[in-house]
Each structure stands twice: as C-alpha cells, then as structure tokens.
Design a protein around this motif. Structure first.
Motif, short mmCIF file in Angstrom:
data_model
loop_
_atom_site.label_atom_id
_atom_site.label_comp_id
_atom_site.label_asym_id
_atom_site.label_seq_id
_atom_site.Cartn_x
_atom_site.Cartn_y
_atom_site.Cartn_z
N LEU A 286 -3.07 5.50 3.70
CA LEU A 286 -1.85 5.84 2.95
C LEU A 286 -1.20 4.59 2.37
CD1 LEU A 286 -0.46 8.54 5.38
CD2 LEU A 286 -1.07 8.94 2.99
N ARG A 287 -1.19 3.53 3.17
CA ARG A 287 -0.58 2.29 2.67
C ARG A 287 -1.40 1.71 1.53
NH1 ARG A 287 1.33 0.32 8.25
NH2 ARG A 287 3.12 1.70 8.41
N ALA A 288 -2.73 1.78 1.67
CA ALA A 288 -3.60 1.23 0.62
C ALA A 288 -3.39 2.00 -0.68
CB ALA A 288 -5.07 1.32 1.06
N TRP A 289 -3.26 3.33 -0.56
CA TRP A 289 -3.04 4.15 -1.76
C TRP A 289 -1.73 3.75 -2.44
CZ3 TRP A 289 -5.30 6.98 -5.27
CH2 TRP A 289 -4.53 7.80 -6.09
N ALA A 290 -0.66 3.62 -1.66
CA ALA A 290 0.64 3.27 -2.23
C ALA A 290 0.58 1.88 -2.86
CB ALA A 290 1.72 3.32 -1.16
N TRP A 291 -0.12 0.96 -2.21
CA TRP A 291 -0.25 -0.40 -2.73
C TRP A 291 -0.96 -0.38 -4.08
CZ3 TRP A 291 -4.11 -3.77 -4.20
CH2 TRP A 291 -3.76 -5.14 -4.27
N LEU A 292 -2.07 0.34 -4.12
CA LEU A 292 -2.88 0.39 -5.34
C LEU A 292 -2.13 1.08 -6.49
CD1 LEU A 292 -5.77 -0.27 -6.35
CD2 LEU A 292 -6.42 2.06 -5.71
N ALA A 293 -1.49 2.21 -6.14
CA ALA A 293 -0.84 3.00 -7.19
C ALA A 293 0.39 2.29 -7.75
CB ALA A 293 -0.47 4.38 -6.66
N GLN A 294 0.85 1.26 -7.06
CA GLN A 294 1.97 0.50 -7.62
C GLN A 294 1.49 -0.65 -8.50
OE1 GLN A 294 5.62 -0.03 -4.98
NE2 GLN A 294 4.18 0.91 -3.57
N VAL B 235 2.86 9.15 -23.49
CA VAL B 235 2.13 9.07 -22.23
C VAL B 235 2.26 7.64 -21.70
CG1 VAL B 235 -0.08 9.49 -21.05
CG2 VAL B 235 0.48 10.75 -23.12
N PRO B 236 3.25 7.38 -20.86
CA PRO B 236 3.41 6.00 -20.37
C PRO B 236 2.12 5.49 -19.72
CG PRO B 236 5.28 7.35 -19.74
CD PRO B 236 4.25 8.28 -20.31
N ALA B 237 1.67 4.30 -20.17
CA ALA B 237 0.35 3.82 -19.78
C ALA B 237 0.28 3.36 -18.33
CB ALA B 237 -0.06 2.66 -20.70
N THR B 238 1.42 3.04 -17.75
CA THR B 238 1.38 2.50 -16.39
C THR B 238 1.51 3.57 -15.31
OG1 THR B 238 3.76 2.14 -16.50
CG2 THR B 238 2.34 0.26 -17.08
N GLN B 239 1.66 4.84 -15.71
CA GLN B 239 1.87 5.90 -14.72
C GLN B 239 0.67 6.05 -13.79
OE1 GLN B 239 1.20 10.04 -15.98
NE2 GLN B 239 1.48 9.31 -18.06
N THR B 240 0.97 6.36 -12.54
CA THR B 240 -0.12 6.59 -11.58
C THR B 240 0.12 7.85 -10.74
OG1 THR B 240 0.94 5.05 -10.01
CG2 THR B 240 -0.82 4.17 -11.42
N CYS B 241 0.88 7.70 -9.65
CA CYS B 241 1.01 8.80 -8.69
C CYS B 241 2.50 8.97 -8.37
CB CYS B 241 0.23 8.43 -7.42
SG CYS B 241 0.61 9.38 -5.94
N CYS B 242 2.92 10.21 -8.09
CA CYS B 242 4.34 10.48 -7.85
C CYS B 242 4.77 10.13 -6.42
CB CYS B 242 4.65 11.94 -8.13
SG CYS B 242 3.83 13.09 -7.00
N GLY B 243 3.80 9.84 -5.56
CA GLY B 243 4.14 9.45 -4.19
C GLY B 243 4.07 10.59 -3.18
N GLN B 244 3.64 11.75 -3.64
CA GLN B 244 3.61 12.91 -2.75
C GLN B 244 2.75 12.75 -1.50
OE1 GLN B 244 2.91 17.67 -3.00
NE2 GLN B 244 2.70 16.53 -4.87
N PRO B 245 1.52 12.19 -1.63
CA PRO B 245 0.70 12.08 -0.41
C PRO B 245 1.40 11.28 0.69
CG PRO B 245 -0.61 11.54 -2.35
CD PRO B 245 0.81 11.68 -2.81
N GLY B 246 2.00 10.16 0.29
CA GLY B 246 2.71 9.34 1.27
C GLY B 246 3.94 10.04 1.82
N TYR B 247 4.70 10.68 0.94
CA TYR B 247 5.93 11.36 1.36
C TYR B 247 5.62 12.46 2.37
CZ TYR B 247 10.28 14.02 0.98
OH TYR B 247 11.45 14.68 1.25
N ASN B 248 4.62 13.27 2.07
CA ASN B 248 4.29 14.38 2.96
C ASN B 248 3.63 13.91 4.25
OD1 ASN B 248 5.40 16.33 1.39
ND2 ASN B 248 3.48 16.98 0.45
N SER B 249 3.11 12.71 4.27
CA SER B 249 2.47 12.21 5.49
C SER B 249 3.41 11.35 6.31
CB SER B 249 1.21 11.41 5.15
OG SER B 249 0.31 12.21 4.44
#
Lengths: 468, 261
Positions: free
Chosen positions: A401-409, B52-66
């Motif tokens: 989970l930390r690696a994913w957050a790190w990468l996605a930022q 379409v902002p080029a730097t977009q990735t993930c909304c953070g849901q996996p981390g938030y829910n975990s």
C-alpha cells in the motif's frame, strides 16, 4: 465467550464448503430481507423514524451517566436492586453471588447476548446452578453445545432434520419430523423447568430511565415466564441500552421488530418494573438488574461511539453479502456480521480480531438498513486505520500500500511503471486475454480469471492522439 | 438561448464551453483505456470542453479503504490540485467519484487550509452517467447496440451517489438495445477492492451468485459503471466457462466504443 475471531479465514473456508449451512443461509433472504422490506414499506416516513431513533440513541449516549443514574434511582424506588459490573467476569460473579444469596439451584433463561459475552452459563454451572435456556433457538444450541450464530435467530444455521435428530437423541423420545411437533416437544420438556426454577434470567432490549423498567421483545412466551414465574428475576444487560423516556421506547419499538424479523411488533413486549407488589398475582419477589460495562464506556467520545447506538436487530448481518456466505460462527464471537466486525475488535481487542474489520466489501448495505444509522463501513475503516497505525497488519500488505501511494504521487515514474505493467500482463495473458494465475494474486485467481490489460495505457494513447 | 441548442453546453450559445476535467482512474488507465475514450467522446457529444490533466493517477481509495491514511491523503491532495481549474470533474467510476464526494472531506479534515478547495471539488465532481443526465442533459447518444443487456448497480455509485435511474435512462436512448432488469441488481458483486484478494474464496462465492443471476437473464451483456466490479464479474464469468456474456462499461455502450483498442 472465548473469542476465536483470529481464525475467521479458516472458519469461513470451512463454512463455505458446508452445504447444509449454505442452504440454511439462503433462507435469510426470504425470512428476513424480504420481510423487512415489506414491513418498512408499511411505515409512513420510515426515514423520519430512522432519523428520530438515531437521535434518541445519540442523546442517551451523550448523557449516559445521567440517564443511568436516573434509571437506577427509579428502579430502586420500585424495589429492584441495581448492580454495576465493570467487566464480563465481574458480571458473571455478581449473578453467581445473587444466586448464592437466594439459594438458587435452577435458573431458566431467556435469550441474552450480554450473558453470552459473560459466559454466564458456565459460571453459574460452576457455582452449582443448573441453567436451562428457554428460547427455542437457544435451547437447541444448549443441547448441541454450540454458540448462537445470529443474534435474532440463533439457530438459523441448522435445518429441521438436524434439530429432529438432536431432540431424538437428547430427549430420548420418538423422532418427530414436523416443526409443530418439534415445538410441542420442546414446550413439554421446558414447561416443568419454568415451574421449578428459583431464578429467571433475561436480557433487556432497552432500559427506560423515566420508569426504571427493563424491556424485552420476544416471540415466544418464555420471556414472560422467565421474568414473572421464578421468585428471583435477574436482568443482565449492557449499560448503553438506556433510553430516556417511554415515548422514546415507542419510537424504537416501531423500528426494532421491523428491522429484525419484518414484524410490525413482536408477539410479546414485556416491561418489567420493580418487584411483585402487594396483591399482585405474579411477579418476582426479588428483581436484580446487572448493568455491564465491559468495554462500552471506552468507546464513548471516540470515533466508535455510534456503535453504541446499536439496538441489536441483526438487519446488518441479514443484508451483508459476507454474512450471507459464511454465517455467524465464522466471526468467532458473540456478535457476527458487520456489527460484529466493529464490536468484536472493540471489546476483545484489535489484535484478537485482525481480519474482522477487513471482512467486508464496504458495500454499505449494512449502513443503509441500520435503523439507527450506524455508519458501519466507516467504523470498519477506522479500525483498519488503527490496525495500520499499530503495525498489526502483515508487512507485505503495508509495504504494497505504501509503495502504491509513493508511486502514484510521482506521475512520471507511475506512467512508466503502468506502461510496463500493462505490456507485461498483456503478454502473460496471451491470445485469450485472460490471466489464470497472478503473481501475489492467488486470492483472486483461485476462483476467477483476471481480464488482461489492453496493452497500452490510456495516457499513452491519449498522448499519441494529440492530447496533452 | 438559441432555438435548437437548449443544453448548457451548446457551443453556439456559450462560446467558451464549460471545462470538464476527466479523471480517467488508475484502473481504466491501466486495464481498459477505451472506457476513458468512450467517456471523452460522450462528454464531447454533450458539448463539453474536456481536459485530461496529464499528471493524474489514483484517487487514493485503495489506501483509504485499507487504513493507510497518510498515502491516501497525499493522493487526495494531489487530485484536489490537479482539477482545481475545471468547472466540473467527471469520473467513469462510481467508487472513485464516491471516494471524492463522500470521503475526501473526512480524509482531508486534518488540512483545514485546503477545506474550501476540497468542498469545491466535492460539489463539482460527478459520476459519468449522473453528469450526462443531470448536468449535461444529454439528449442523443452516439452508440448503438444490437442485443439485450442487463444492468448491475455497483455499490458505491448506487449508495454513495444515488446513481440508479441515470444509466438506465441513457441506455434507453441507445438504438437497438433492450434492457432486462437483473434480479438482485443492487446486491454487492463481492469485489470490495482488496477484499477480493484478501478473502478470495468469500468474494468468489458472492460473485458466483451475481453471475448466476446475470446468466439467468439471458442478456448478451452485463453493463455497469465501475471497473473493479467489471473485472470481478468478467473474471468469474470466464472461469465459469461463460465466453458469451460480455461485460461492458456503460460508457462503452453509450459511446459505441466497445471494440478493440
């Protein structure tokens, strides 16, 4: 009750393969889910009642100490004796002491989940008191030496044939196959116990501060007999069950049976106020009320406080896709389903129920049906956060989970990694476009294929088409 | 307002069209990009200027829910920045749109300086079908579909955002398509993000019930609005040996972009 929630995964696997259980669980849909839907449709402004009920419960919790004092004062004025138990062990000890004081040899019980929390039957038996469960479901479980698997329908996991076999062996009578005959047989066996017991033990669905009464809702007559026939009545319940007024009770009573069994009201609603008065034909000579904390006050003022609103209707478990799949025993303690996924870690320790807050899809069906609007998925998320903070989750999970957050930022690194990933997975999947095995994803691919990526990522294609 | 062009997005009535930021989501980006292009096409058909902002990735849901809150916060703050300039943010996923609208205020409450920006983002973020029906009031859709489809209401879109009638209204506009209701359409498919991996067996049992219901409708395709649930349902249908029932995102059907990409 000993918590075995650490074995949720192993238990769940076993339960998924139990054909008889699976057939029994299928009945939840018609018996509870459909029935509830019909019953709430009958109530004009169900949402309004739900909001009012949530507020009543929240108001009681905000001034819990005051309402409990008022309850104690009014109950005592009517001749009841109120006892306070800080822990499960203390609660069991208090009831055993009451039994000793009154020379009790036999106790009949009506269903009480708090007594399950306290392991009360074992404590009483150790103190030389014979205990007979009189709620039909609980009685069946007592014969089978099993804990309840549902808080409203404790024996929902068993079918008619299993019960017939159990009765045949335990009662040593000819086997009955019809439900009516089985019920009649249980009634015949239980009736003498009511008449010979010295003590009746009940729970309480609510406590009314205004009158000092305990209230139980039941569909079998046993609740009334337990609270009125024996000379001693002990009501054992959690401190959070207190409600300010009788009018508040009326509001909650319109929601509890509807949410639980789809009834507009239960067959019996029993308010017990004080001891038998002069000239009263029946009622107990001694009325003891045991108010159990056992972790409840620790939730006050925390993010988990809304859980104390719970009125034990079981709607959350009936509607939960996970409960519907594995049943109540997999959860390993008194309270199963979404409520258990919050209560068990809160009461027995986060480290003793590691899987429970995660054993939910967060579909929020439980939150939608909860009559007192407990945001169950949010509370589970809070517990997940606490586990993460305390480092209780396995390290590969935390690291991933930390690696994913790190990468996605880091959008550039992320873009590169996803391009690589998309190509790799596409190649692994081959012509068919499906992955039958995923590295580190056995949990997924044991039962499902994984649809492969298209090969190029959206951002790659978008750029090549002239987007920014 | 002109005679014919009654939508808010009519470029003739409003020369500087409304700027809609498309949040593609990480799963669409990685696994099924054509859903992103379908969404793009639909928004353009509705007269929006899509960014379409080029730097977009993930909304953070996996981390938030975990329970991995710090990582989720980092991603949420990043997203708040990226879409600050748009009039609307549209997401082809009920759970990612729900993550922003229903959970960002709680997740980012430790950042009071960003409160206003978060509130603005929440107010302007929509799930795709919801946006097309309620905001853009899209009249005609570009796609066509020859066959029967059934619709699964994915949990987050349904219960966090109230997306129920919107996709059905849009599907009714697709020439050739007939919709058959799915029994138990509102019941969870068993995906639940990391739940599907941590509790694979339970998840499989839940999605199995969903697949049985889908197959019993005899539909040519099951349509839904969330990629996670799509992967789960498609994965189980294929493992059950069903190669026939297609699993399509509602955007793919509406845009007529359901071929190879």
């Amino acid at each position: 009750m000993q918590a075995t929630s650490m074995y949720f995964k192993a238990r769940a696997r076993e339960k998924l393969r139990d054909e008889r259980l699976q057939q029994a669980l299928a009945r939840l849909q018609t018996n509870f889910v459909d029935a509830r839907a019909r019953a709430i449709a009958e109530l004009p402004d169900f949402e309004g009642f739900r909001e009012a009920a949530a507020q009543i419960r929240e108001r009681a919790l905000a001034d819990l100490d005051l309402y409990l004092e008022e309850f104690e004062k009014n109950a005592t004025a009517r001749g009841a004796e109120v006892h306070w138990a800080a822990t499960h062990q203390e609660a069991a000890r208090i009831v055993c002491e009451i039994a000793r004081r009154h020379g009790v040899r036999k106790a009949v019980k009506s269903k009480s989940m708090v007594s399950e929390e306290c392991d009360l039957n074992a404590a009483l038996e150790a103190a030389g008191v014979e205990v007979v469960e009189t709620d039909l479901g609980e009685y069946i479980l007592q014969l089978a030496h099993e804990p309840p698997s549902h808080i409203v329908a404790p024996v929902v996991h068993k079918n008619k044939d299993e019960i017939a076999t159990l009765f045949e062996h335990q009662h040593r009578r000819p086997r009955q196959s019809e439900i009516e005959a089985l019920c009649r047989e249980a009634r015949e066996v239980l009736r003498p116990h009511f008449l010979t017991a010295d003590m009746g033990i009940s729970g309480a669905n609510f406590l009314c501060a205004e009158t000092g009464s305990t209230l139980i809702v039941t569909n079998e007559g046993n609740g009334r007999m337990v609270t009125t026939l024996p000379r001693v009545h002990v009501a054992i319940t959690g401190i959070e069950k207190v409600v300010p007024t009788l009018e508040d009770l009326a509001t909650l009573l319109r929601l509890l049976p509807r949410s639980a069994t789809g009834q507009s009201i239960t067959n019996y609603v029993t308010l017990s106020t004080g001891v038998k008065g002069e000239g009263d034909l029946d009622g107990p000579e001694h009325f003891h009320i045991v108010l159990v904390d056992a972790g409840r006050t620790a939730l006050l003022g925390t993010a988990l406080q809304p859980m104390l609103r719970c009125i034990r209707c079981g709607a959350c478990m009936n509607h939960c896709p996970v409960y519907q799949s594995v049943g109540g025993h997999a959860y390993g303690w008194v309270y199963p389903g979404p409520m258990g996924s919050v209560l068990t870690p809160a009461y027995v320790g986060l480290e003793n129920a590691l899987d429970l807050p995660h054993a939910a899809t967060l579909c929020n069906q439980c939150g939608v049906v909860c009559p007192v609007k407990i945001p169950l998925p949010e509370l589970m998320r809070k517990l997940r956060e606490k586990q993460m903070e305390r480092g209780l989750r396995p390290w590969p999970e935390r690291a991933a989970l930390r690696a994913w957050a790190w990468l996605a930022q880091r959008p550039r690194a992320y873009a590169w990694a996803t391009r690589l990933g998309a190509r790799l997975l596409k190649r692994m999947a081959g012509e068919e476009g499906l992955l039958h095995r995923l590295p580190f994803g056995g949990g997924w691919t044991d039962g499902r294929d994984f649809p492969a990526p298209a090969g190029k990522t959206f951002r790659e294609l978008y750029r090549s088409r002239g987007g920014s | 307002m002109c005679y014919d062009h009654t939508t808010f997005f009519c470029p003739f009535c409003f020369p500087s069209a409304v700027r809609v930021g498309l949040f593609v989501t990480c799963l669409v980006d990685l696994l099924r990009p054509r859903i992103g292009f379908a969404a793009l096409k639909l928004l353009e058909a509705a007269g929006c200027q899509v960014i379409v902002p080029a730097t977009q990735t993930c909304c953070g849901q996996p981390g938030y829910n975990s329970g991995e809150r710090p990582g989720a916060q980092g991603l949420a703050l990043k997203l708040v920045e990226e879409f600050a300039d748009c009039d609307y943010v549209v997401v082809p996923s009920g759970s990612c749109a729900g993550m922003i609208r229903a959970h960002y205020p709680e997740l980012l409450q430790e950042f009071p300086a960003r409160r206003e920006a978060v509130e603005r983002l929440c107010a302007k973020t929509y799930e795709l079908a919801d946006f097309l029906v309620r905001v853009a009031k899209l009249e005609a859709v570009p796609g066509r579909f020859a066959g029967t489809v059934t619709y699964h209401d994915a949990c987050a879109g349904l219960r966090e955002l109230g997306v129920k009638r919107q996709p059905r209204e849009l599907l009714a506009k697709v020439p050739g398509l007939s919709l058959v209701e799915l029994p138990g359409a509102e019941q969870c498919c068993g995906f639940g993000g990391t739940f599907a991996v941590k509790f694979g067996e339970i998840s499989t049992r839940i999605v199995d019930r969903k697949c049985q219901a889908i197959e019993a409708t005899g539909a040519d395709a099951v349509v839904l609005g969330d990629l996670g649930c799509m992967l789960n349902i498609e994965g189980r249908l294929r493992r059950r040996g069903d190669r026939r029932t297609r699993v399509l995102h509602v955007a793919e059907v509406l845009a007529g972009v359901d071929g190879e990409l």
